[in-house]
Design an enzyme around this catalytic site. Structure first.
Site, PDB file in Angstrom:
ATOM      1  CB  CYS A   2      49.725  21.436  45.927  1.00 30.82           C
ATOM      2  SG  CYS A   2      49.740  21.449  47.295  1.00 30.82           S
ATOM      3  NE  ARG A  28      51.293  24.828  41.245  1.00 32.52           N
ATOM      4  CZ  ARG A  28      50.533  25.952  40.906  1.00 32.52           C
ATOM      5  NH1 ARG A  28      51.045  26.893  39.917  1.00 32.52           N
ATOM      6  NH2 ARG A  28      49.639  26.197  41.425  1.00 32.52           N
ATOM      7  CG  ASN A 100      46.983  23.444  44.254  1.00 27.22           C
ATOM      8  OD1 ASN A 100      47.305  23.714  45.412  1.00 27.22           O
ATOM      9  ND2 ASN A 100      46.880  24.229  43.288  1.00 27.22           N
ATOM     10  N   GLY A 101      44.614  23.150  46.773  1.00 33.65           N
ATOM     11  CA  GLY A 101      43.482  23.924  47.374  1.00 33.65           C
ATOM     12  C   GLY A 101      43.232  23.567  49.004  1.00 33.65           C
ATOM     13  CD  GLU A 469      61.837  41.957  46.911  1.00 33.55           C
ATOM     14  OE1 GLU A 469      60.847  41.711  47.572  1.00 33.55           O
ATOM     15  OE2 GLU A 469      62.227  41.297  46.142  1.00 33.55           O
ATOM     16  CE  LYS A 473      63.461  37.846  46.228  1.00 30.78           C
ATOM     17  NZ  LYS A 473      62.067  38.403  45.954  1.00 30.78           N
ATOM     18  CD  GLU A 476      62.022  35.051  48.578  1.00 31.70           C
ATOM     19  OE1 GLU A 476      61.037  34.192  49.059  1.00 31.70           O
ATOM     20  OE2 GLU A 476      62.164  35.796  48.332  1.00 31.70           O
ATOM     21  CG  HIS A 492      62.812  57.814  64.997  1.00 31.64           C
ATOM     22  ND1 HIS A 492      62.831  58.716  65.711  1.00 31.64           N
ATOM     23  CD2 HIS A 492      62.907  58.192  63.898  1.00 31.64           C
ATOM     24  CE1 HIS A 492      62.806  59.805  65.065  1.00 31.64           C
ATOM     25  NE2 HIS A 492      63.108  59.361  63.788  1.00 31.64           N
ATOM     26  CE  LYS A 586      57.703  31.952  40.978  1.00 30.33           C
ATOM     27  NZ  LYS A 586      58.506  33.337  41.740  1.00 30.33           N
TER      28      LYS A 586
HETATM   29  C1  F6R Z   1      59.061  36.342  47.273  1.00 25.48           C
HETATM   30  C2  F6R Z   1      57.803  36.190  46.574  1.00 25.48           C
HETATM   31  C3  F6R Z   1      56.651  36.065  47.189  1.00 25.48           C
HETATM   32  C4  F6R Z   1      55.711  36.643  46.100  1.00 25.48           C
HETATM   33  C5  F6R Z   1      54.201  36.641  46.787  1.00 25.48           C
HETATM   34  C6  F6R Z   1      53.102  37.002  45.793  1.00 25.48           C
HETATM   35  O1  F6R Z   1      60.344  36.341  46.446  1.00 25.48           O
HETATM   36  O2  F6R Z   1      58.349  35.848  45.469  1.00 25.48           O
HETATM   37  O3  F6R Z   1      56.700  37.107  48.361  1.00 25.48           O
HETATM   38  O4  F6R Z   1      55.975  37.943  45.511  1.00 25.48           O
HETATM   39  O5  F6R Z   1      53.662  35.298  47.334  1.00 25.48           O
HETATM   40  O6  F6R Z   1      52.953  36.186  44.670  1.00 25.48           O
HETATM   41  P1  F6R Z   1      52.836  36.737  43.521  1.00 25.48           P
HETATM   42  O7  F6R Z   1      53.319  37.702  42.877  1.00 25.48           O
HETATM   43  O8  F6R Z   1      52.443  35.303  42.546  1.00 25.48           O
HETATM   44  O9  F6R Z   1      51.181  37.105  43.766  1.00 25.48           O
END
Ligand code: F6R
Length: 591
Positions: A2, A28, A100-101, A469, A473, A476, A492, A586
């Site tokens: 948000c 966001r 936001n929250g 990781e 990527k 998502e 296994h 994000k």
């Molecule tokens: C994936 C990604 C998320 C963040 C996670 C932690 O590409 O970006 O998995 O790594 O939400 O976010 P931060 O780093 O902001 O604590």
């Protein structure tokens, strides 16, 4: 998660300014958005489902206004509907707010308010706050009503409120980010993040938890929400430029940020040696060190476990932020916690810090957003200096975080110069690697595999977390089912998933994992797997070879980059928006 944005000042197009600000905050949250602005002492609210980036404000017929609030939403309580979109208001639009929250006790408050005759229109936790303020407003003025309402809510919030019959704009924060931008001629902005108002000002006031700001006809005051005493705040000039927060000539932030890794690694390494030595000292003397983070940053921590074991001969533990509270029984005042976060606002990691602080644990934060709650809570901060990261999928922050951990591991064995040298060479090799021919080579692969249902990624040692990781990527942004495994684990169980043509990415660096990785790739190939080798050298087992430079202990840093590019290209080929993947946002500020 948000975005909130507010304009209060002399300009008369407040609604338009807020819409543009929300567009810069859209990373966001992007399932719905809305604004409220005052015109001739009447509050107008406009809200809708969908992405604000697609809106032309000329179509909205906005009336002149000098004060407006706006919000872009990532739904938590209540579905993605126009009614649930912010701003929320009392029955007659007298009091409006954005939030936001999460107000954790909203159900209880809702019951009480409904019993008093309030009609709550939405399913959100937010709307009750407007009604709560209205309830107090029957006997108190707007400011005192907000103060009283703040005492009744539990949870995390960044809220901004306007009142039809009062000139003030009032904002408050607890656990969610809120920053004030100070412009020219008594002009103020209030936003979740700095890029939102960067075109207008680089002067900011960072609000801390339990602080509220009241703007009234050009005057601004900050109060403590508990004592109501005025708090002296400094105006800080930040050195971010607007270009770093914009896409420029790139079609998406994700590819821009991937390409920025030509520079970001060098910036990350350029640390104050005293801070690196101080943290290394803490690690060496701690009785137990925890690396704590979520998602991608969590995978960086897992790389750290291998780096510290190999380079520093030190055992460190990793825990996800959300799991860390269950380790609290082990914590003492000799434990060290190193948190890693791009945003510095991830609720799970912040909660882990709260738990640790209660046990007097020393906290180090490795963060990108230096104004974040995490940076402001930690005892020692190492900024990764990657610049604004706006694509939801983390890329340049990830490699910068790995660089810092590499540096710390070397600092622990007294070889910080050696670590720096390795990373400087790695930065140079990444610079050479990231060229259009390289992108085109990966694009050929993306075209071949774009319609597959599943793919798997394998790695060993410090490249095992890179396999995990890589899966994040790919999942998502491409929405292809992807899973990462330790190379030795396939036999296994998961090898049963391999059928003719299943793409399997194998990380084969020039280290002690090489021959075992080749064996694992050969086992997969024998079952029909299509082997994509990420390696400094080609090998007959590879069906497709992605060359990466040989960077020794920095191999996790270079190995993830081609997979970031592949994920981006798959997203584009599959017509997904790589910057705003579905269901994600994000900065995950909810637990
Ligand atoms: C994936 C990604 C998320 C963040 C996670 C932690 O590409 O970006 O998995 O790594 O939400 O976010 P931060 O780093 O902001 O604590």
């Amino acid at each position: 998660m948000c975005g909130v944005f507010t304009y209060y000042g002399p300009k008369t197009n407040a609604g338009e300014i807020v819409i543009q600000g929300l567009k810069r905050l859209e990373y966001r949250g992007y399932d719905s958005w809305g604004i409220a602005y005052k015109n001739n002492d009447k509050i107008n609210i406009y809200k809708q489902v969908g992405k604000i980036g697609e809106i032309n404000s000329d179509d909205l017929d906005l009336k002149p206004s000098q004060v407006a609030i706006g919000h872009s939403r990532w739904a938590t309580h209540g579905g993605v509907t126009q009614i649930n979109a912010h701003p929320h208001s009392t029955e007659n639009n007298e009091i409006v707010l954005i939030h936001n929250g999460i107000f954790e006790n909203y159900l209880e408050l809702k019951k009480q308010l409904e019993a008093k005759g309030h009609i709550i229109k939405s399913e959100t936790d937010t709307e009750i706050f407007a009604h709560l303020v209205q309830e107090h407003n029957q006997t108190q003025d707007f400011e005192d009503s907000v103060k009283l309402a703040l005492k009744e809510v539990e949870g995390r919030y960044a809220v901004v409120l306007m009142h039809e019959k009062d000139n003030k704009v009032i904002a408050a924060r607890k656990g969610s980010p809120l920053i004030v931008g100070v412009g020219e001629n008594n002009e103020y902005f209030i936003a979740s993040d700095i890029p939102a108002f960067l075109p207008y000002t680089n002067k900011v006031i960072y609000l801390d938890d339990n602080q509220m700001v009241i703007i009234d006809n050009g005057d601004l005051k900050v109060l403590n929400t508990e004592t109501h005493e005025e708090v002296e705040k400094r105006i800080i000039e930040i050195d971010w430029d607007i270009e770093s927060a914009e896409k420029g000539d790139f079609p998406h932030f994700m590819i821009k940020e991937i390409m920025e890794q030509k520079d970001t690694l060098s910036r990350a390494i350029n640390q104050d040696p005293k801070t690196i030595e101080a943290v290394a000292h803490e690690i060496k003397n701690a009785f137990g060190t925890y690396l704590v983070a979520c998602g991608t940053a969590g995978k960086v921590c897992m790389v750290g476990e291998y780096l510290f074991s190999k380079i520093a001969k030190k055992h460190v533990n990793f825990s996800f932020g959300s799991e860390f509270p269950y380790h609290k029984h082990f914590l003492t005042d000799k434990t060290l916690m190193i948190c890693i976060s791009q945003s510095g606002e991830t609720a799970d990691t912040l909660e882990a810090i709260d738990v640790a602080k209660k046990k007097n644990v020393k906290v180090v934060a490795i963060v990108n957003v230096e104004s974040s709650t995490m940076a402001r809570t930690a005892d020692i901060v190492i900024p990764i200096k990657a610049g604004p990261e706006k694509a939801v999928a983390s890329t340049k922050a990830t490699t910068a975080q790995m660089a810092i951990l590499t540096l710390l591991a070397y600092a622990c064995n007294g070889g910080v110069k050696h670590g720096q040298q390795l990373l400087i060479e790695t930065a140079g090799k990444i610079n050479d690697m990231l060229n259009p021919r390289y992108e085109e080579h990966i694009m050929q692969l993306a075209k071949k595999i774009k319609d597959v249902e599943s793919m798997y990624i394998i790695g060993r040692g410090m490249n095992y977390p890179i396999a995990l990781e890589s899966a994040i990527k790919l999942q998502e942004v491409s929405y292809i089912h992807a899973e990462g495994f330790a190379g030795g684990e396939l036999k296994h169980g998961p090898i049963a998933l391999i059928t003719d043509g299943t793409p399997v990415i194998a990380f084969v660096p020039n280290d002690d994992t090489k021959s075992d990785m080749i064996s694992n790739a050969t086992e997969v190939k024998a079952r029909g797997g299509y082997i994509i080798g990420v390696s400094p050298e080609n090998h007959p087992v590879f069906d497709y070879w992605i060359k990466v430079p040989d960077c020794k202990d920095a191999s996790p840093i270079v190995n993830i980059i081609p997979i970031q590019i592949l994920s981006y290209q798959l997203a584009v080929l599959r017509q997904n928006n790589p910057d705003m993947p579905r269901n994600l946002a994000k900065s995950v500020t909810v637990k």
